[in-house]
Design a protein around this motif. Structure first.
Motif, PDB file in Angstrom:
ATOM      1  N   MET B   1       0.868  -1.167   0.238  1.00 43.46           N
ATOM      2  CA  MET B   1       0.040   0.022   0.078  1.00 43.46           C
ATOM      3  C   MET B   1       0.964   1.229   0.008  1.00 43.46           C
ATOM      4  N   SER B   2       0.401   2.435  -0.711  1.00 46.65           N
ATOM      5  CA  SER B   2       1.130   3.488  -0.552  1.00 46.65           C
ATOM      6  C   SER B   2       0.290   4.716  -0.771  1.00 46.65           C
ATOM      7  N   LEU B   3       0.640   6.064  -0.489  1.00 43.32           N
ATOM      8  CA  LEU B   3      -0.312   6.984  -0.745  1.00 43.32           C
ATOM      9  C   LEU B   3      -0.130   7.452  -2.148  1.00 43.32           C
ATOM     10  N   ILE B   4      -1.239   7.632  -2.758  1.00 47.07           N
ATOM     11  CA  ILE B   4      -1.207   8.198  -3.971  1.00 47.07           C
ATOM     12  C   ILE B   4      -2.245   9.344  -4.188  1.00 47.07           C
ATOM     13  N   ASN B   5      -1.663  10.336  -5.002  1.00 48.27           N
ATOM     14  CA  ASN B   5      -2.699  11.521  -4.864  1.00 48.27           C
ATOM     15  C   ASN B   5      -3.157  11.514  -6.411  1.00 48.27           C
ATOM     16  N   LEU B   6      -4.521  11.654  -6.407  1.00 50.49           N
ATOM     17  CA  LEU B   6      -5.206  11.500  -7.643  1.00 50.49           C
ATOM     18  C   LEU B   6      -6.116  12.799  -7.731  1.00 50.49           C
ATOM     19  N   LYS B   7      -6.167  13.339  -8.854  1.00 57.87           N
ATOM     20  CA  LYS B   7      -6.865  14.721  -9.399  1.00 57.87           C
ATOM     21  C   LYS B   7      -8.077  14.178 -10.114  1.00 57.87           C
ATOM     22  N   VAL B   8      -9.227  14.118  -9.398  1.00 59.00           N
ATOM     23  CA  VAL B   8     -10.386  13.562 -10.033  1.00 59.00           C
ATOM     24  C   VAL B   8     -11.578  14.577 -10.253  1.00 59.00           C
ATOM     25  N   ASN B   9     -11.824  14.807 -11.363  1.00 62.64           N
ATOM     26  CA  ASN B   9     -13.080  15.802 -11.374  1.00 62.64           C
ATOM     27  C   ASN B   9     -12.845  17.245 -10.933  1.00 62.64           C
ATOM     28  N   GLY B  10     -11.457  17.474 -10.829  1.00 60.82           N
ATOM     29  CA  GLY B  10     -11.198  18.719 -10.466  1.00 60.82           C
ATOM     30  C   GLY B  10     -10.765  19.022  -8.656  1.00 60.82           C
ATOM     31  N   ARG B  11     -10.899  17.781  -8.205  1.00 57.80           N
ATOM     32  CA  ARG B  11     -10.444  17.607  -6.771  1.00 57.80           C
ATOM     33  C   ARG B  11      -9.470  16.840  -6.622  1.00 57.80           C
ATOM     34  N   SER B  12      -8.571  16.896  -5.458  1.00 58.04           N
ATOM     35  CA  SER B  12      -7.485  16.354  -5.251  1.00 58.04           C
ATOM     36  C   SER B  12      -7.917  15.061  -4.210  1.00 58.04           C
ATOM     37  N   HIS B  13      -7.325  13.922  -4.318  1.00 55.90           N
ATOM     38  CA  HIS B  13      -7.590  12.954  -3.372  1.00 55.90           C
ATOM     39  C   HIS B  13      -6.487  12.179  -2.915  1.00 55.90           C
ATOM     40  N   THR B  14      -6.222  11.902  -1.822  1.00 57.64           N
ATOM     41  CA  THR B  14      -4.976  10.874  -1.345  1.00 57.64           C
ATOM     42  C   THR B  14      -5.686   9.445  -1.124  1.00 57.64           C
ATOM     43  N   VAL B  15      -5.157   8.491  -1.646  1.00 58.82           N
ATOM     44  CA  VAL B  15      -5.789   7.164  -1.302  1.00 58.82           C
ATOM     45  C   VAL B  15      -4.469   6.476  -0.762  1.00 58.82           C
ATOM     46  N   ASP B  16      -4.722   5.396   0.068  1.00 57.77           N
ATOM     47  CA  ASP B  16      -3.802   4.509   0.262  1.00 57.77           C
ATOM     48  C   ASP B  16      -3.893   3.195  -0.226  1.00 57.77           C
ATOM     49  N   VAL B  17      -3.631   2.992  -1.079  1.00 59.85           N
ATOM     50  CA  VAL B  17      -3.787   1.599  -1.948  1.00 59.85           C
ATOM     51  C   VAL B  17      -2.427   1.113  -2.586  1.00 59.85           C
ATOM     52  N   ASP B  18      -2.448  -0.132  -3.154  1.00 56.67           N
ATOM     53  CA  ASP B  18      -1.381  -0.912  -3.821  1.00 56.67           C
ATOM     54  C   ASP B  18      -1.265   0.025  -4.989  1.00 56.67           C
ATOM     55  N   PRO B  19       0.071   0.554  -5.420  1.00 55.18           N
ATOM     56  CA  PRO B  19       0.049   1.421  -6.474  1.00 55.18           C
ATOM     57  C   PRO B  19      -0.463   0.419  -7.835  1.00 55.18           C
ATOM     58  N   THR B  20      -0.310  -1.067  -7.823  1.00 60.65           N
ATOM     59  CA  THR B  20      -0.725  -1.440  -8.956  1.00 60.65           C
ATOM     60  C   THR B  20      -2.212  -1.795  -9.138  1.00 60.65           C
ATOM     61  N   ALA B  21      -2.835  -1.524  -8.126  1.00 58.81           N
ATOM     62  CA  ALA B  21      -4.396  -1.651  -8.183  1.00 58.81           C
ATOM     63  C   ALA B  21      -4.962  -0.772  -9.402  1.00 58.81           C
ATOM     64  N   PRO B  22      -5.740  -1.744 -10.151  1.00 60.25           N
ATOM     65  CA  PRO B  22      -6.462  -0.871 -11.213  1.00 60.25           C
ATOM     66  C   PRO B  22      -7.158   0.402 -10.706  1.00 60.25           C
ATOM     67  N   LEU B  23      -7.172   1.359 -11.613  1.00 61.18           N
ATOM     68  CA  LEU B  23      -7.472   2.541 -11.157  1.00 61.18           C
ATOM     69  C   LEU B  23      -9.195   2.477 -11.091  1.00 61.18           C
ATOM     70  N   LEU B  24      -9.928   1.676 -11.892  1.00 61.56           N
ATOM     71  CA  LEU B  24     -11.290   1.336 -11.874  1.00 61.56           C
ATOM     72  C   LEU B  24     -11.742   1.102 -10.500  1.00 61.56           C
ATOM     73  N   TYR B  25     -10.911   0.237  -9.638  1.00 66.15           N
ATOM     74  CA  TYR B  25     -11.611  -0.241  -8.314  1.00 66.15           C
ATOM     75  C   TYR B  25     -11.345   0.977  -7.446  1.00 66.15           C
ATOM     76  N   VAL B  26     -10.367   1.830  -7.595  1.00 67.26           N
ATOM     77  CA  VAL B  26     -10.034   3.109  -6.716  1.00 67.26           C
ATOM     78  C   VAL B  26     -11.074   3.942  -6.835  1.00 67.26           C
ATOM     79  N   LEU B  27     -11.460   4.242  -7.866  1.00 62.91           N
ATOM     80  CA  LEU B  27     -12.236   5.427  -8.375  1.00 62.91           C
ATOM     81  C   LEU B  27     -13.859   4.762  -7.754  1.00 62.91           C
ATOM     82  N   ARG B  28     -14.166   3.595  -8.037  1.00 64.04           N
ATOM     83  CA  ARG B  28     -15.427   3.281  -7.536  1.00 64.04           C
ATOM     84  C   ARG B  28     -15.543   2.898  -6.090  1.00 64.04           C
ATOM     85  N   ASN B  29     -14.452   2.366  -5.384  1.00 62.65           N
ATOM     86  CA  ASN B  29     -14.477   1.805  -4.254  1.00 62.65           C
ATOM     87  C   ASN B  29     -13.889   2.937  -3.083  1.00 62.65           C
ATOM     88  N   ASP B  30     -12.940   3.683  -3.578  1.00 68.56           N
ATOM     89  CA  ASP B  30     -12.360   4.763  -2.531  1.00 68.56           C
ATOM     90  C   ASP B  30     -12.998   6.000  -2.814  1.00 68.56           C
TER      91      ASP B  30
END
Ligand code: FES
Ligand code: FES
Lengths: 771, 155
Positions: B1-30
Motif C-alpha cells: 500500500m502507498s499513498l497516491i494523489n489523484l486529481k479527479v473531476n477537479g478535486r484532489s484525493h489521497t488514497v492509500d492503495v496498492d500502486p498496481t491496483a487498477p484505477l477502476l476499483y479505486v475510483l469506484r470503491n475509494d
C-alpha cells in the motif's frame, strides 16, 4: 382497425426533462417496506421525492414479509392521504422501457397523469409476484392485470365520490385524480380526499367483471412517451452494481475449470499473502473468496490453488456437434405426436417437385454487457436482504431460502437496475445467491460480480438447432406439403442458480421445448404440413458452461431462419419474386400488411432472386425479405453488400414492418426494434459459442465478438397500430426474421445459399465456391 | 500500500492503495464514483473508460500509480449542480441508452475523441468507437448523440 406510423415521424406528444439523477425513482424505494408504510396510519404513505438513495439505504430495515397478493387491487395501486399515487408491479424494467408502458396502462385506467405516478417494481417484499420478467410478457400478460386493477380502483373511487357528492356515478368524470360533476366541474373531490391512506380492500376483478377503456377513450395509451431514466442509467446511479452498504466487502467465485469437475482440495495457504483476505468459502463444488478490497478479491480468485477432479469429456467435439444431434432421439416419454394439418404424405405424392434443406444454428450466449452482480447482506439473526439486477427477484428468494437455510419471511430480494440480460437471468441471475452465500459466511454485506471469463464461460446459453425442412410443390411452385423437423436441446431447463447446482442440485429434468410463437409453423396456407419438434437430451450438464437455457425469443430465430430461408429457396426455384411468393400463399391480413409495409418502405421491386447482372467477383449488393411471428407480426427487408473476395457481409439497411396489436408507447417500440435488429445482425454474422469436450473456450469479447460500430445497419421501422387487438410483446419478435432476411439478401446478391449461422466469411466463401 | 494523489473531476484525493491496483476499483470503491464500471477487466469493452489529460483510457487495466497527479475526468464530473454536460444532454436528447451500462464508455470515448476532433464526421465517430461494445444494439442513437455533440463543439 389499423393505422401506420413511420418511425421517422413519430409524433412525440409528451415530453419532459430527464429527472435529476439524484432523484432516483426506483432505487429510492429501497429501504421502505410495506410494513413501514403501514405503521401508525394504517395506510401506505409514500414520500420519496426529497430523500436520496443513500439515505434510504441507511434507513432500510432488513427483510420483511411475504410478497403482497397478486389478486388484490391494493397490491398494485396505493393512494396516499396527500393524493400521491404509487403503482406496484413484480415486473422489472430491464432497460426496455416496459415500466413506462405499464405505468401508462395504470394511468389510463385510473385517470391519473402518468408523471404523477411513482413506480415500484420487482421487490419481493413490496410488489406482487407476477413471475419473472421474460418472454416479452410484461405488457402482454401483466399489463391487462394492471389495467383491471386501475379500472377497479377508479370505479371504487367514483362510487365513493357519488355518495359524497350526492350525484349518480354516471354523471361524474375524472381528470388526473379529481372526480367532478360533468354538469359543473366545480363540484369535485380528489382521490386523496376520498381514499387517501385507506385500503381499497377489493380483488382485481376478472376480465368479464370490469369495464376497461376502449381505444377511442384513450388519453395516454398510444402516445410516444420518452424515458426519464436515461441520465440515471448513464451515470450509473441506479445500478445494482453501485449498491454500497456500510461495512461492505468484496467477493469473487471460482468456477470449475472443466465441466462437472469436483473439488478435491483447496489450499488456503496459497492466498494467505493476499492483503485483506477475509475468508475462503467452500461448499460442495462452490468456491468463493471474500476480501476487504475488490481488486484483492479478484487476485485471490486468480491465485487460489484448488485441486479439481480429473477432466472427463462432457461435450461432443464442436466439429461433430450437429452430427451428434442428428443421432439423438427425443428425450420425452412418451414422445408427443407432431402437429399436423391435412395429410403430408398425400401432399408429397401429389407434388410436381420436392425440395429439402437443413439449417444449422449454433450455441449462442446472451452476452450481457456486464457480468452478473449483486449485493447481499445476511445478518447474524438469519435475515437476508439482497439487491439484484436480474429478471426474477421473487424467484431468487426460494434459492436463498433453500441454500442458506433461512425462513422465507426473512429473505427480501430487491430489484435494482441492471444491464440488459435478454433472458440470461430469467430463471436466475446466479450472482444474488452467491453474494448471499458469501455474506452468510463472513457476516458482512458482500458485493459480488462475476469475472468476464465466467460470465462468458458459465452463463446459461441458448442451445443449437438442426432444422430440416422438406417441401413438395405444385407446378406453379406453391407448397402442397411441408415437413419440418426441429432438433434442439432444452430451451427452458435452467431453473436454479449455478451455486445451488454446485452445492445441492435438485433432481434434473429433461427440460422442455418452448411453446412460443414460431415453432416452425408456417403461417402460410399450405394444405398439408407436419411440424416435429424433437427435444434432444442434454442431461448432466446443468453446472457446465453449456447450460441449456432460453435466449431472447427462445428457439424462434433459428426456426424462422429455416422457414424463411427455405421459402426463399422455393421462390427462387419457382423463379418468382420472394415477396409475391409469400403473399400468394397467405390470406392472413396482418401477415400481408407487415410484409407490404416493409417492402413499400424499402422500395421493393418485384423480381426473382438472384439479382440480374451482378458480377461474380468484387462487391455486390442484394436485398432479402423474411417474415416472423411471436404474437407480434414482423417482416424484415435487409440490404447487404457482399465482398466476394473476402466473404465479408456488410448489412447496410434493415426495414422492419411491425404489428404488435395495440401499441402502448411507440417510442419504446421503435427503440426495441432498433436494438433487436442490431443485436441480431451480430448474432447472424458472427456469434457462435466455441467449446472443446471439457469447457467453453469463448471466454471474452475476442473469442465471442459482438457487432461493432463500423458494422451495424441503419434500422427503420414501420409501425402498424391495431388498437382493437390485444398488445403483443415488443422485446423479442423483431429479431426473428432478421437472420433469414440477411441470408436471403446474400443469395440475391451472389446466388450463394447460406444455411449455417453465423454467416462467417469462411462460410460465405465456401458457399460462393459451391454456387 | 502507498499513498497516491489523484486529481479527479477537479478535486484532489489521497488514497492509500496498492500502486498496481487498477484505477477502476479505486475510483469506484475509494472515491465512491458510480460512472466508470466493470465490464470485462480486460480492456476489451469500454465500460470503465475515463479521460486522463484529454485522452480516454480503460481504467480497468490502468495501474493507479500511473495516473498520479494527472487530471482525471469521470462521467460523474460531467454533471455540475444538476446540469448535464452537452454530451450527456445529447445522449438524453437521443434517448441513447437501453440498459445504459455501456454508455459511460460511449460518452467518455466520444468526448475525448470529439474534443480533439471537433466536427468529427459520422464515419470518424464510428471508427473512434470501434473498441466499445454495446449489447443492447443502441449504436444508431449513440452515434447520433455523439454527432450532435460534435456539431455543437465544432460550431
Ligand atoms: S471493463 Fe475496462 S474495457 Fe471492459
Ligand atoms: S445500452 Fe445496454 S449495453 Fe449498450
Amino acid at each position: 382497425m389499423k393505422n401506420i406510423v413511420d418511425s421517422n415521424q413519430i409524433p412525440v406528444t409528451q415530453e419532459h426533462d430527464d429527472a435529476l439523477p439524484e432523484i432516483v425513482r426506483q432505487a429510492a424505494e429501497i429501504g421502505f417496506t410495506r410494513r413501514d408504510f403501514l405503521k401508525g396510519t394504517g395506510a401506505l404513505v409514500v414520500s420519496f421525492s426529497l430523500v436520496g438513495t443513500e439515505q434510504l439505504l441507511e434507513d432500510s430495515g432488513t427483510a420483511v414479509a411475504q410478497s403482497p397478493s397478486a389478486t388484490k387491487v391494493d397490491s398494485f395501486v396505493v393512494i396516499a392521504a396527500d393524493g400521491s399515487v404509487t403503482g406496484y408491479t413484480g415486473k422489472v424494467d430491464l432497460g426496455t422501457g416496459t415500466s413506462y408502458g405499464l405505468k401508462m396502462m395504470l394511468s389510463e385506467e385510473l385517470d391519473v397523469a402518468h408523471e404523477r405516478i411513482a413506480w415500484v417494481q420487482g421487490d419481493s417484499a413490496l410488489t406482487p409476484n407476477q413471475g419473472a420478467t421474460v418472454g416479452s410478457q410484461s405488457i402482454r400478460n401483466a399489463g391487462p392485470v394492471i389495467r383491471r386493477a386501475g379500472a377497479a380502483a377508479r370505479k371504487f373511487l367514483v362510487d365513493l365520490a357519488s355518495k359524497k357528492l350526492n350525484l349518480p356515478a354516471d354523471q361524474l368524470d375524472v381528470n388526473d385524480g379529481v372526480v367532478f360533476a360533468k354538469s359543473d366541474p366545480t363540484i369535485k373531490v380528489t382521490y386523496g380526499e376520498l381514499v387517501g391512506g385507506q385500503k381499497f380492500g377489493i380483488d382485481v376483478p376478472a376480465a368479464n367483471n370490469i369495464v376497461i377503456k376502449t381505444p377511442d377513450q384513450f388519453k395516454i395509451i398510444g402516445k410516444a412517451i420518452k424515458r426519464t431514466d436515461i441520465a440515471q442509467r448513464i451515470l450509473g446511479e441506479s445500478f445494482a452494481h453501485n449498491i454500497r452498504r456500510p461495512g461492505m466487502v468484496h467477493g469473487r467465485t471460482i468456477k470449475p475449470p472443466t465441466a462437472n469437475a469436483k473439488v478435491v482440495s483447496v489450499d488456503e495457504s496459497s492466498v494467505s499473502g493476499v492483503p485483506g483476505l477475509i475468508k475462503v468459502v467452500v461448499r460442495g463444488d462452490f468456491v468463493g473468496v471474500v476480501c476487504e478490497r475488490e481488486e484483492n478479491a479478484i487476485r485471490a480468485a486468480e491465485l487460489l490453488k484448488i485441486t479439481w477432479s480429473d477432466p472427463v469429456p462432457a461435450f461432443p467435439e464442436q466439429a461433430d456437434l450437429y452430427n451428434y444431434m442428428k443421432t439423438l432421439s427425443d428425450a420425452r416419454q412418451p414422445v408427443p405426436a407432431p402437429t399436423t394439418v391435412g395429410d403430408v404424405n398425400a401432399g408429397f405424392a401429389a407434388s410436381a417437385k420436392t425440395y429439402s434443406s437443413t439449417y444449422l444454428w449454433p450455441w449462442q450466449m446472451h452476452a450481457a454487457f456486464s457480468p452478473m452482480a449483486a449485493v447481499a447482506d445476511v445478518t447474524a439473526d438469519g435475515k437476508c436482504t439482497a439487491w439484484s439486477g436480474g429478471q426474477n427477484p421473487h424467484g431468487e428468494v426460494a434459492h436463498i431460502v433453500r441454500i442458506l437455510g433461512l425462513k422465507e419471511a426473512d429473505v427480501r430480494v430487491i430489484w435494482v437496475d441492471g444491464p440488459g440480460v435478454y433472458g440470461r437471468a430469467g430463471s436466475t441471475d446466479d450472482a444474488t445467491l452467491e453474494a448471499a452465500i458469501l455474506s452468510q459466511a463472513v457476516g458482512r454485506p458482500v458485493r459480488l460480480q462475476w469475472l468476464r471469463r465466467d460470465e462468458h464461460g458459465f452463463e446459461p446459453k441458448g442451445p443449437p438447432h438442426v432444422i430440416t425442412v422438406k417441401a413438395g410443390v405444385d407446378a406453379t411452385g406453391n407448397v402442397l406439403a411441408w415437413d419440418y423437423e426441429d432438433r434442439h436441446f432444452p430451451l427452458v431447463p435452467v431453473r436454479e442458480p449455478h451455486a445451488a447446482a454446485l452445492i445441492a442440485p435438485t433432481p434434473e429434468s429433461v427440460g422442455s421445448t418452448d411453446g412460443s410463437g414460431g415453432n416452425g409453423h408456417p403461417y402460410y396456407n399450405f394444405p398439408n404440413k407436419k411440424i416435429t419438434p424433437i427435444l434432444l437430451p442434454w442431461v448432466n450438464k446443468w453446472v457446465t458452461g453449456l447450460r441449456s437455457n432460453h435466449n431472447r425469443a427462445p428457439g424462434d430465430p433459428a426456426r424462422h431462419m429455416a422457414t424463411e430461408c427455405f421459402m426463399d429457396e422455393l421462390a427462387a426455384a419457382a423463379n418468382v419474386d420472394p415477396l409475391q411468393f409469400r403473399l400468394r400463399q397467405t390470406t392472413d391480413q396482418r401477415t400481408i400488411d407487415v410484409l407490404n409495409a416493409a417492402a413499400e418502405r424499402y422500395g421493393w421491386q418485384a423480381r426473382p432472386s438472384p439479382a440480374p447482372g451482378n458480377s461474380r467477383t468484387g462487391v455486390v449488393s442484394g436485398r432479402g425479405i423474411a417474415f416472423g411471428i411471436r404474437q407480434t407480426y414482423v417482416a424484415a427487408v435487409a440490404e447487404v453488400e457482399v465482398d466476394q473476395s473476402t466473404g465479408v457481409i456488410l448489412v447496410k439497411r434493415v426495414i422492419i414492418g411491425h404489428d404488435c396489436g395495440l401499441m402502448i408507447n411507440p417510442d419504446s417500440v421503435v427503440q426495441q426494434i432498433e436494438g433487436q435488429v442490431i443485436q441480431t445482425v451480430g448474432r447472424a454474422l458472427m456469434e457462435e459459442v466455441m467449446f472443446d469436450q471439457y469447457k467453453v473456450t469463448s471466454i471474452d469479447w475476442i473469442s465471442y465478438p459482438l457487432i461493432k460500430f463500423t458494422q451495424y445497419p441503419t434500422v427503420e421501422a414501420v409501425l402498424i397500430n391495431r388498437p382493437t387487438v390485444a398488445p403483443g410483446g415488443v422485446g423479442e419478435p423483431a429479431l426473428n426474421p432478421v437472420p433469414a432476411a440477411i441470408g436471403n439478401a446474400v443469395f440475391d446478391a451472389t446466388g450463394a445459399r447460406l444455411r449455417q449461422v453465423p454467416f462467417t466469411p469462411e462460410r460465405v466463401l465456401e458457399a460462393l465456391k459451391n454456387r | 500500500m502507498s499513498l497516491i494523489n489523484l486529481k479527479v473531476n477537479g478535486r484532489s484525493h489521497t488514497v492509500d492503495v496498492d500502486p498496481t491496483a487498477p484505477l477502476l476499483y479505486v475510483l469506484r470503491n475509494d472515491l465512491l464514483l458510480n460512472g466508470p464500471r466493470f465490464g470485462c477487466g480486460l480492456g476489451q469493452c469500454g465500460a470503465c473508460t475515463v479521460i486522463v489529460e484529454g485522452e480516454w483510457i480503460r481504467s480497468c487495466i490502468t495501474p493507479t500509480s500511473s495516473v498520479e497527479n494527472f487530471a482525471i475526468t469521470t462521467i460523474d464530473g460531467l454533471v455540475t449542480e444538476g446540469k448535464l454536460h452537452p454530451i450527456l444532454q445529447a445522449f438524453v436528447d437521443h434517448q441513447a441508452a437501453q440498459c445504459g451500462y455501456c454508455i459511460n464508455g460511449m460518452v467518455m470515448t466520444a468526448k475525448a475523441f470529439i474534443d480533439q476532433n471537433p466536427r468529427a464526421s459520422e464515419t470518424q465517430i464510428k471508427e473512434a468507437l470501434e473498441g466499445n461494445i454495446c449489447r443492447c444494439g443502441t449504436h444508431m442513437r449513440i452515434v447520433a448523440a455523439a454527432r450532435q455533440y460534435a456539431l455543437e463543439v465544432g460550431a
